[in-house]
Design a protein around this motif. Structure first.
Motif, PDB file in Angstrom:
ATOM      1  N   GLU A  35     -10.536   3.753   7.169  1.00 43.77           N
ATOM      2  CA  GLU A  35     -10.781   5.293   7.010  1.00 43.77           C
ATOM      3  C   GLU A  35     -11.316   6.036   8.222  1.00 43.77           C
ATOM      4  O   GLU A  35     -11.881   5.453   8.961  1.00 43.77           O
ATOM      5  CB  GLU A  35     -11.616   5.470   5.840  1.00 43.77           C
ATOM      6  CG  GLU A  35     -11.300   4.747   4.536  1.00 43.77           C
ATOM      7  CD  GLU A  35     -10.287   5.553   4.062  1.00 43.77           C
ATOM      8  OE1 GLU A  35     -10.106   6.820   4.083  1.00 43.77           O
ATOM      9  OE2 GLU A  35      -9.305   4.834   3.358  1.00 43.77           O
ATOM     10  N   TRP A  94      -4.756   0.646  10.568  1.00 41.23           N
ATOM     11  CA  TRP A  94      -4.808  -0.410   9.751  1.00 41.23           C
ATOM     12  C   TRP A  94      -5.636  -1.727  10.459  1.00 41.23           C
ATOM     13  O   TRP A  94      -5.444  -1.831  11.405  1.00 41.23           O
ATOM     14  CB  TRP A  94      -3.265  -0.865   9.433  1.00 41.23           C
ATOM     15  CG  TRP A  94      -2.321   0.281   8.847  1.00 41.23           C
ATOM     16  CD1 TRP A  94      -1.876   1.047   9.475  1.00 41.23           C
ATOM     17  CD2 TRP A  94      -2.457   0.700   7.292  1.00 41.23           C
ATOM     18  NE1 TRP A  94      -1.207   2.036   8.482  1.00 41.23           N
ATOM     19  CE2 TRP A  94      -1.625   1.765   7.264  1.00 41.23           C
ATOM     20  CE3 TRP A  94      -2.839   0.032   6.218  1.00 41.23           C
ATOM     21  CZ2 TRP A  94      -1.187   2.263   5.960  1.00 41.23           C
ATOM     22  CZ3 TRP A  94      -2.563   0.408   5.104  1.00 41.23           C
ATOM     23  CH2 TRP A  94      -1.707   1.621   5.012  1.00 41.23           C
ATOM     24  N   ASP A 153      -1.945   3.111  -1.740  1.00 40.88           N
ATOM     25  CA  ASP A 153      -2.226   4.064  -0.489  1.00 40.88           C
ATOM     26  C   ASP A 153      -2.791   3.289   0.606  1.00 40.88           C
ATOM     27  O   ASP A 153      -2.655   3.774   1.768  1.00 40.88           O
ATOM     28  CB  ASP A 153      -3.059   5.347  -0.732  1.00 40.88           C
ATOM     29  CG  ASP A 153      -2.440   6.335  -1.601  1.00 40.88           C
ATOM     30  OD1 ASP A 153      -1.266   6.204  -1.650  1.00 40.88           O
ATOM     31  OD2 ASP A 153      -3.246   7.090  -2.428  1.00 40.88           O
ATOM     32  N   ASN A 154      -3.485   2.228   0.556  1.00 40.60           N
ATOM     33  CA  ASN A 154      -4.189   1.633   1.248  1.00 40.60           C
ATOM     34  C   ASN A 154      -4.071   0.228   1.553  1.00 40.60           C
ATOM     35  O   ASN A 154      -4.876  -0.500   2.277  1.00 40.60           O
ATOM     36  CB  ASN A 154      -5.750   1.576   1.070  1.00 40.60           C
ATOM     37  CG  ASN A 154      -6.435   3.205   0.763  1.00 40.60           C
ATOM     38  OD1 ASN A 154      -5.791   3.835   1.681  1.00 40.60           O
ATOM     39  ND2 ASN A 154      -6.897   3.336  -0.479  1.00 40.60           N
ATOM     40  N   LYS A 155      -2.917  -0.444   1.274  1.00 38.94           N
ATOM     41  CA  LYS A 155      -2.429  -1.643   1.573  1.00 38.94           C
ATOM     42  C   LYS A 155      -0.926  -1.504   2.215  1.00 38.94           C
ATOM     43  O   LYS A 155      -0.287  -1.060   1.442  1.00 38.94           O
ATOM     44  CB  LYS A 155      -2.548  -2.668   0.295  1.00 38.94           C
ATOM     45  CG  LYS A 155      -3.684  -2.853  -0.388  1.00 38.94           C
ATOM     46  CD  LYS A 155      -4.781  -3.832   0.479  1.00 38.94           C
ATOM     47  CE  LYS A 155      -6.125  -3.933  -0.272  1.00 38.94           C
ATOM     48  NZ  LYS A 155      -7.034  -4.464   0.837  1.00 38.94           N
ATOM     49  N   HIS A 168      -7.583  -3.516  14.779  1.00 37.77           N
ATOM     50  CA  HIS A 168      -6.839  -2.389  14.046  1.00 37.77           C
ATOM     51  C   HIS A 168      -5.388  -1.836  14.843  1.00 37.77           C
ATOM     52  O   HIS A 168      -5.550  -1.899  16.066  1.00 37.77           O
ATOM     53  CB  HIS A 168      -7.957  -1.562  14.107  1.00 37.77           C
ATOM     54  CG  HIS A 168      -9.167  -1.674  13.362  1.00 37.77           C
ATOM     55  ND1 HIS A 168     -10.330  -0.769  13.151  1.00 37.77           N
ATOM     56  CD2 HIS A 168      -9.647  -2.523  12.593  1.00 37.77           C
ATOM     57  CE1 HIS A 168     -11.155  -1.280  12.505  1.00 37.77           C
ATOM     58  NE2 HIS A 168     -10.615  -2.388  11.948  1.00 37.77           N
ATOM     59  N   LEU A 211       4.234  -0.060   1.521  1.00 41.69           N
ATOM     60  CA  LEU A 211       2.868   0.365   0.926  1.00 41.69           C
ATOM     61  C   LEU A 211       2.871  -0.394  -0.410  1.00 41.69           C
ATOM     62  O   LEU A 211       3.599  -0.275  -1.091  1.00 41.69           O
ATOM     63  CB  LEU A 211       2.791   1.635   0.928  1.00 41.69           C
ATOM     64  CG  LEU A 211       2.585   2.223   2.455  1.00 41.69           C
ATOM     65  CD1 LEU A 211       2.466   3.810   1.988  1.00 41.69           C
ATOM     66  CD2 LEU A 211       1.168   2.029   2.877  1.00 41.69           C
ATOM     67  N   THR A 266      -5.031  -3.338   5.812  1.00 39.07           N
ATOM     68  CA  THR A 266      -5.809  -2.582   4.771  1.00 39.07           C
ATOM     69  C   THR A 266      -6.071  -1.397   5.822  1.00 39.07           C
ATOM     70  O   THR A 266      -6.498  -1.622   6.812  1.00 39.07           O
ATOM     71  CB  THR A 266      -7.279  -3.121   4.475  1.00 39.07           C
ATOM     72  OG1 THR A 266      -6.907  -4.286   3.765  1.00 39.07           O
ATOM     73  CG2 THR A 266      -7.837  -2.423   3.461  1.00 39.07           C
ATOM     74  N   ARG A 267      -5.924  -0.328   5.197  1.00 42.36           N
ATOM     75  CA  ARG A 267      -5.953   1.018   5.859  1.00 42.36           C
ATOM     76  C   ARG A 267      -7.352   1.290   6.414  1.00 42.36           C
ATOM     77  O   ARG A 267      -8.408   0.948   5.403  1.00 42.36           O
ATOM     78  CB  ARG A 267      -5.642   2.058   4.858  1.00 42.36           C
ATOM     79  CG  ARG A 267      -5.508   3.660   5.800  1.00 42.36           C
ATOM     80  CD  ARG A 267      -4.982   4.811   4.756  1.00 42.36           C
ATOM     81  NE  ARG A 267      -3.835   4.700   4.311  1.00 42.36           N
ATOM     82  CZ  ARG A 267      -2.774   5.286   4.920  1.00 42.36           C
ATOM     83  NH1 ARG A 267      -2.874   5.578   6.309  1.00 42.36           N
ATOM     84  NH2 ARG A 267      -1.626   4.887   4.471  1.00 42.36           N
TER      85      ARG A 267
END
Length: 144
Positions: free
Chosen positions: A144, A28, A120-122, A36, A117, A141-142
């Motif tokens: 990748e 994240w 899926d990405n926050k 990260h 969550l 934020t996730r």
């Protein structure tokens, strides 16, 4: 028979929308983009450590350390690899990770924390003192 079909349909649809406890696992990016954090599972609880820093070196060209830690003997430990999130448990009813702690290396303070969550990405990360109402939420934020 109709009641059984309805019960099965409700059970199936609930399981489709129920959040997986391990959905938080992964990397994240913090709100400010400075780091990260990798969230991982250890002994049934969730933890997070810094795995990347936008600016990994200090003014002297050396790796940044935990210089604001209130414990003097901890101030020389590197920020990269530092465990920020500790001992979170997943609450399936509230679909959140709670009863954990977050450490802020910029201030040297540790706060109670909960995470949830948004899609899926926050990841909403809320640190607080005492009760959750008295705190601050940031969104990660996730990666990748």
């Amino acid at each position: 028979m109709k009641a059984i079909l309805i019960a099965v349909a409700v059970l199936f649809s609930t399981s489709l929308f129920a959040q997986n406890a391990d959905a938080v696992l992964g990397k994240w990016e913090t709100k400010n983009g400075k780091s990260h954090v990798e969230i991982y599972k250890k002994d049934g609880e969730y933890y997070g450590k810094i795995v990347w820093l936008k600016e990994p070196l200090n003014e002297e060209g050396k790796p940044k350390v935990d210089k604001n830690n209130p414990e003097e003997d901890m101030r020389s430990r590197p920020l990269k690899g530092l465990e920020l999130l500790r001992e979170f448990e997943y609450d399936a009813d509230d679909e959140m990770w709670e009863d954990g702690e977050i450490y802020d290396p910029e201030s040297g303070d540790t706060y109670s924390c909960e995470m949830s969550l948004e899609g899926d990405n926050k990841l909403k990360v809320r640190g607080y003192l005492g009760i959750s109402l008295l705190g601050r939420t940031t969104v990660w934020t996730r990666v990748e």
